[in-house]
Design a protein around this motif. Structure first.
Motif, PDB file in Angstrom:
ATOM      1  N   PRO A  15       0.824  -1.210   0.000  1.00  0.00           N
ATOM      2  CA  PRO A  15       0.000   0.000   0.000  1.00  0.00           C
ATOM      3  C   PRO A  15       0.861   1.264   0.000  1.00  0.00           C
ATOM      4  O   PRO A  15       1.992   1.268   0.489  1.00  0.00           O
ATOM      5  CB  PRO A  15      -0.807  -0.111   1.287  1.00  0.00           C
ATOM      6  N   VAL A  16       0.326   2.319  -0.553  1.00  0.00           N
ATOM      7  CA  VAL A  16       1.047   3.594  -0.624  1.00  0.00           C
ATOM      8  C   VAL A  16       1.365   4.108   0.781  1.00  0.00           C
ATOM      9  O   VAL A  16       2.428   4.693   1.009  1.00  0.00           O
ATOM     10  CB  VAL A  16       0.217   4.632  -1.415  1.00  0.00           C
ATOM     11  N   GLY A  17       0.484   3.867   1.731  1.00  0.00           N
ATOM     12  CA  GLY A  17       0.713   4.326   3.099  1.00  0.00           C
ATOM     13  C   GLY A  17       1.966   3.748   3.726  1.00  0.00           C
ATOM     14  O   GLY A  17       2.574   4.359   4.611  1.00  0.00           O
ATOM     15  N   ALA A  18       2.402   2.570   3.269  1.00  0.00           N
ATOM     16  CA  ALA A  18       3.611   1.952   3.819  1.00  0.00           C
ATOM     17  C   ALA A  18       4.859   2.746   3.454  1.00  0.00           C
ATOM     18  O   ALA A  18       5.867   2.670   4.158  1.00  0.00           O
ATOM     19  CB  ALA A  18       3.741   0.510   3.338  1.00  0.00           C
ATOM     20  N   THR A  19       4.799   3.512   2.378  1.00  0.00           N
ATOM     21  CA  THR A  19       5.969   4.300   1.997  1.00  0.00           C
ATOM     22  C   THR A  19       6.204   5.467   2.944  1.00  0.00           C
ATOM     23  O   THR A  19       7.285   6.044   2.961  1.00  0.00           O
ATOM     24  CB  THR A  19       5.827   4.835   0.559  1.00  0.00           C
ATOM     25  N   TYR A  20       5.193   5.812   3.718  1.00  0.00           N
ATOM     26  CA  TYR A  20       5.321   6.902   4.692  1.00  0.00           C
ATOM     27  C   TYR A  20       5.736   6.405   6.081  1.00  0.00           C
ATOM     28  O   TYR A  20       5.953   7.205   6.984  1.00  0.00           O
ATOM     29  CB  TYR A  20       4.006   7.670   4.807  1.00  0.00           C
ATOM     30  N   LEU A  21       5.841   5.106   6.281  1.00  0.00           N
ATOM     31  CA  LEU A  21       6.193   4.561   7.599  1.00  0.00           C
ATOM     32  C   LEU A  21       7.574   4.983   8.115  1.00  0.00           C
ATOM     33  O   LEU A  21       7.745   5.123   9.328  1.00  0.00           O
ATOM     34  CB  LEU A  21       6.076   3.043   7.588  1.00  0.00           C
TER      35      LEU A  21
END
Length: 61
Positions: A15-21
């Motif tokens: 998911p794209v959100g994982a790139t912000y982790l």
């Protein structure tokens, strides 16, 4: 939270959100270092622990 439902085109399982982790994880690690410094003081007063001293002493003999 809104980007967790979107997928990266090249990596469809991620998911794209994982790139912000890395941003909150880096903040958490920084917070741990700050707490260590506040609670335990500066590191320059601590003893240095190295595991190769015994090897270096036997090689010198």
């Amino acid at each position: 939270m809104e980007t967790w439902g979107q997928n990266i085109g090249e990596i469809p399982w991620m998911p794209v959100g994982a790139t912000y982790l890395p941003v909150p994880l880096g903040g958490l690690v920084t917070l741990l270092f700050i707490l260590e410094h506040v609670l335990l003081g500066s590191q320059h007063t601590r003893a240095v622990i190295t595991f190769d001293h015994a090897i270096a002493e036997t090689e010198a003999l």
